[in-house]
Scaffold this motif. Sequence first.
Motif, PDB file in Angstrom:
ATOM      1  N   PRO A  20       0.792  -1.180   0.153  1.00  0.00           N
ATOM      2  CA  PRO A  20       0.138   0.038  -0.017  1.00  0.00           C
ATOM      3  C   PRO A  20       0.887   1.208   0.020  1.00  0.00           C
ATOM      4  CG  PRO A  20      -0.041  -0.863   2.095  1.00  0.00           C
ATOM      5  CD  PRO A  20       0.630  -1.875   1.316  1.00  0.00           C
ATOM      6  N   LEU A  21       1.948   1.200   0.664  1.00  0.00           N
ATOM      7  CA  LEU A  21       2.918   2.212   0.561  1.00  0.00           C
ATOM      8  C   LEU A  21       4.421   1.821   0.382  1.00  0.00           C
ATOM      9  CD1 LEU A  21       2.190   4.222   4.153  1.00  0.00           C
ATOM     10  CD2 LEU A  21       1.444   4.758   1.674  1.00  0.00           C
ATOM     11  N   VAL A  38      14.516   4.575 -10.021  1.00  0.00           N
ATOM     12  CA  VAL A  38      13.404   4.607  -8.827  1.00  0.00           C
ATOM     13  C   VAL A  38      12.730   5.933  -8.948  1.00  0.00           C
ATOM     14  CG1 VAL A  38      12.244   4.125  -6.724  1.00  0.00           C
ATOM     15  CG2 VAL A  38      13.849   2.620  -7.870  1.00  0.00           C
ATOM     16  N   GLN A  39      13.399   7.056  -8.376  1.00  0.00           N
ATOM     17  CA  GLN A  39      12.904   8.297  -8.251  1.00  0.00           C
ATOM     18  C   GLN A  39      12.636   8.903  -9.349  1.00  0.00           C
ATOM     19  OE1 GLN A  39      16.335  10.098  -5.972  1.00  0.00           O
ATOM     20  NE2 GLN A  39      15.197   9.642  -4.196  1.00  0.00           N
ATOM     21  N   ARG A  40      13.360   8.538 -10.541  1.00  0.00           N
ATOM     22  CA  ARG A  40      12.775   9.241 -11.864  1.00  0.00           C
ATOM     23  C   ARG A  40      11.514   8.815 -12.095  1.00  0.00           C
ATOM     24  NH1 ARG A  40      17.137   8.288 -14.382  1.00  0.00           N
ATOM     25  NH2 ARG A  40      16.718   6.188 -15.063  1.00  0.00           N
ATOM     26  N   ASN A  41      11.252   7.431 -11.958  1.00  0.00           N
ATOM     27  CA  ASN A  41      10.062   6.877 -12.586  1.00  0.00           C
ATOM     28  C   ASN A  41       8.904   7.235 -11.482  1.00  0.00           C
ATOM     29  OD1 ASN A  41      10.047   4.863 -14.848  1.00  0.00           O
ATOM     30  ND2 ASN A  41      12.102   4.603 -13.860  1.00  0.00           N
ATOM     31  N   LEU A  42       9.268   7.331 -10.294  1.00  0.00           N
ATOM     32  CA  LEU A  42       8.249   7.782  -9.228  1.00  0.00           C
ATOM     33  C   LEU A  42       7.881   9.196  -9.507  1.00  0.00           C
ATOM     34  CD1 LEU A  42       9.477   6.529  -5.838  1.00  0.00           C
ATOM     35  CD2 LEU A  42       7.410   5.487  -7.103  1.00  0.00           C
ATOM     36  N   LYS A  48       1.840  12.139 -13.675  1.00  0.00           N
ATOM     37  CA  LYS A  48       0.819  11.442 -14.540  1.00  0.00           C
ATOM     38  C   LYS A  48      -0.468  11.002 -13.332  1.00  0.00           C
ATOM     39  CE  LYS A  48       3.678   9.297 -18.083  1.00  0.00           C
ATOM     40  NZ  LYS A  48       3.152   9.828 -19.245  1.00  0.00           N
ATOM     41  N   ASP A  49      -0.464  11.504 -12.273  1.00  0.00           N
ATOM     42  CA  ASP A  49      -1.266  11.198 -11.250  1.00  0.00           C
ATOM     43  C   ASP A  49      -1.440   9.604 -11.188  1.00  0.00           C
ATOM     44  OD1 ASP A  49      -1.800  13.865 -10.520  1.00  0.00           O
ATOM     45  OD2 ASP A  49      -3.283  14.185 -12.193  1.00  0.00           O
ATOM     46  N   LEU A  50      -0.520   8.961 -11.257  1.00  0.00           N
ATOM     47  CA  LEU A  50      -0.724   7.442 -10.985  1.00  0.00           C
ATOM     48  C   LEU A  50      -0.364   7.236  -9.630  1.00  0.00           C
ATOM     49  CD1 LEU A  50       1.012   6.184 -13.957  1.00  0.00           C
ATOM     50  CD2 LEU A  50      -1.332   6.254 -13.808  1.00  0.00           C
ATOM     51  N   VAL A  51       0.374   7.949  -9.055  1.00  0.00           N
ATOM     52  CA  VAL A  51       0.790   7.734  -7.456  1.00  0.00           C
ATOM     53  C   VAL A  51       0.920   9.090  -6.899  1.00  0.00           C
ATOM     54  CG1 VAL A  51       2.270   5.658  -7.796  1.00  0.00           C
ATOM     55  CG2 VAL A  51       3.178   7.752  -7.729  1.00  0.00           C
ATOM     56  N   ARG A  52       0.737   9.002  -5.573  1.00  0.00           N
ATOM     57  CA  ARG A  52       0.640  10.378  -4.844  1.00  0.00           C
ATOM     58  C   ARG A  52       1.782  10.045  -3.647  1.00  0.00           C
ATOM     59  NH1 ARG A  52      -5.562  11.502  -5.121  1.00  0.00           N
ATOM     60  NH2 ARG A  52      -5.420  12.439  -6.862  1.00  0.00           N
ATOM     61  N   GLU A  53       2.348  11.148  -3.345  1.00  0.00           N
ATOM     62  CA  GLU A  53       3.422  11.339  -2.175  1.00  0.00           C
ATOM     63  C   GLU A  53       2.428  11.583  -1.171  1.00  0.00           C
ATOM     64  OE1 GLU A  53       6.028  12.434   0.705  1.00  0.00           O
ATOM     65  OE2 GLU A  53       4.908  13.880  -0.339  1.00  0.00           O
ATOM     66  N   LEU A  57       7.037  15.136   3.236  1.00  0.00           N
ATOM     67  CA  LEU A  57       8.480  15.352   3.717  1.00  0.00           C
ATOM     68  C   LEU A  57       9.543  15.534   2.665  1.00  0.00           C
ATOM     69  CD1 LEU A  57       8.290  12.920   6.660  1.00  0.00           C
ATOM     70  CD2 LEU A  57       7.860  15.301   6.634  1.00  0.00           C
ATOM     71  N   GLY A  58      10.530  16.076   2.770  1.00  0.00           N
ATOM     72  CA  GLY A  58      11.712  16.030   1.763  1.00  0.00           C
ATOM     73  C   GLY A  58      12.433  14.797   1.764  1.00  0.00           C
ATOM     74  N   ARG A  59      12.354  14.327   3.012  1.00  0.00           N
ATOM     75  CA  ARG A  59      13.129  13.092   3.078  1.00  0.00           C
ATOM     76  C   ARG A  59      12.191  11.812   3.568  1.00  0.00           C
ATOM     77  NH1 ARG A  59      18.229  13.791   6.720  1.00  0.00           N
ATOM     78  NH2 ARG A  59      18.699  11.661   6.011  1.00  0.00           N
ATOM     79  N   PHE A  60      12.419  10.700   3.515  1.00  0.00           N
ATOM     80  CA  PHE A  60      11.762   9.729   4.009  1.00  0.00           C
ATOM     81  C   PHE A  60      10.256   9.730   3.284  1.00  0.00           C
ATOM     82  CE2 PHE A  60      14.654  10.699   7.509  1.00  0.00           C
ATOM     83  CZ  PHE A  60      15.558   9.917   7.543  1.00  0.00           C
ATOM     84  N   ARG A  61      10.177   9.959   2.026  1.00  0.00           N
ATOM     85  CA  ARG A  61       8.953  10.141   1.353  1.00  0.00           C
ATOM     86  C   ARG A  61       8.498   8.778   1.017  1.00  0.00           C
ATOM     87  NH1 ARG A  61      10.450  13.906  -3.334  1.00  0.00           N
ATOM     88  NH2 ARG A  61       8.414  13.561  -3.890  1.00  0.00           N
ATOM     89  N   MET A  62       7.115   8.799   1.178  1.00  0.00           N
ATOM     90  CA  MET A  62       6.309   7.488   0.816  1.00  0.00           C
ATOM     91  C   MET A  62       5.262   7.706  -0.342  1.00  0.00           C
ATOM     92  SD  MET A  62       7.409   4.952   2.867  1.00  0.00           S
ATOM     93  CE  MET A  62       6.109   3.782   3.163  1.00  0.00           C
ATOM     94  N   TRP A  63       4.858   6.992  -1.162  1.00  0.00           N
ATOM     95  CA  TRP A  63       3.903   6.874  -2.237  1.00  0.00           C
ATOM     96  C   TRP A  63       2.806   6.028  -2.189  1.00  0.00           C
ATOM     97  CZ3 TRP A  63       8.861   8.174  -2.678  1.00  0.00           C
ATOM     98  CH2 TRP A  63       9.479   9.389  -3.545  1.00  0.00           C
ATOM     99  N   ARG A  64       1.608   6.108  -2.531  1.00  0.00           N
ATOM    100  CA  ARG A  64       0.653   5.252  -2.673  1.00  0.00           C
ATOM    101  C   ARG A  64      -0.241   5.360  -3.853  1.00  0.00           C
ATOM    102  NH1 ARG A  64      -4.093   7.368  -2.349  1.00  0.00           N
ATOM    103  NH2 ARG A  64      -4.539   9.511  -1.253  1.00  0.00           N
ATOM    104  N   ILE A  65      -0.764   4.315  -4.267  1.00  0.00           N
ATOM    105  CA  ILE A  65      -1.712   4.450  -5.726  1.00  0.00           C
ATOM    106  C   ILE A  65      -2.565   5.523  -5.557  1.00  0.00           C
ATOM    107  CG2 ILE A  65      -3.214   3.290  -7.189  1.00  0.00           C
ATOM    108  CD1 ILE A  65      -1.648   0.624  -6.517  1.00  0.00           C
ATOM    109  N   ALA A  66      -2.495   6.551  -6.510  1.00  0.00           N
ATOM    110  CA  ALA A  66      -3.784   7.602  -6.583  1.00  0.00           C
ATOM    111  C   ALA A  66      -4.955   6.865  -6.983  1.00  0.00           C
ATOM    112  CB  ALA A  66      -3.182   8.474  -7.839  1.00  0.00           C
ATOM    113  N   THR A  67      -5.993   7.365  -6.088  1.00  0.00           N
ATOM    114  CA  THR A  67      -7.454   6.698  -6.274  1.00  0.00           C
ATOM    115  C   THR A  67      -8.270   7.842  -7.034  1.00  0.00           C
ATOM    116  OG1 THR A  67      -7.862   7.245  -4.017  1.00  0.00           O
ATOM    117  CG2 THR A  67      -7.137   5.230  -4.368  1.00  0.00           C
TER     118      THR A  67
END
Length: 67
Positions: A20-21, A38-42, A48-53, A57-67
């Motif tokens: 999920p994250l 990885v960072q370039r593709n994220l 493209k609004d496929l994932v959301r941060e 935070l500037g560090r320790f960022r997490m992404w999830r699938i955009a709904t």
Amino acid sequence: MAPLSGKTPPALRALFAEWPLVSAPMAESQIGSSRAAVQRNLALMEEKDLVREVTGLGRFRMWRIAT
């Protein structure tokens, strides 16, 4: 993401299907791509609004699938 070449885009899609994250270091270790790839593709997936941060935070960022 289909026009992008390489192993990272499909591997990231599969990783988001399993977790999920996702963080960049996690993706790097799970799929075996470089941190830069990885960072370039994220970033592309975020554009493209496929994932959301989600951490804001500037560090320790997490992404999830955009709904």
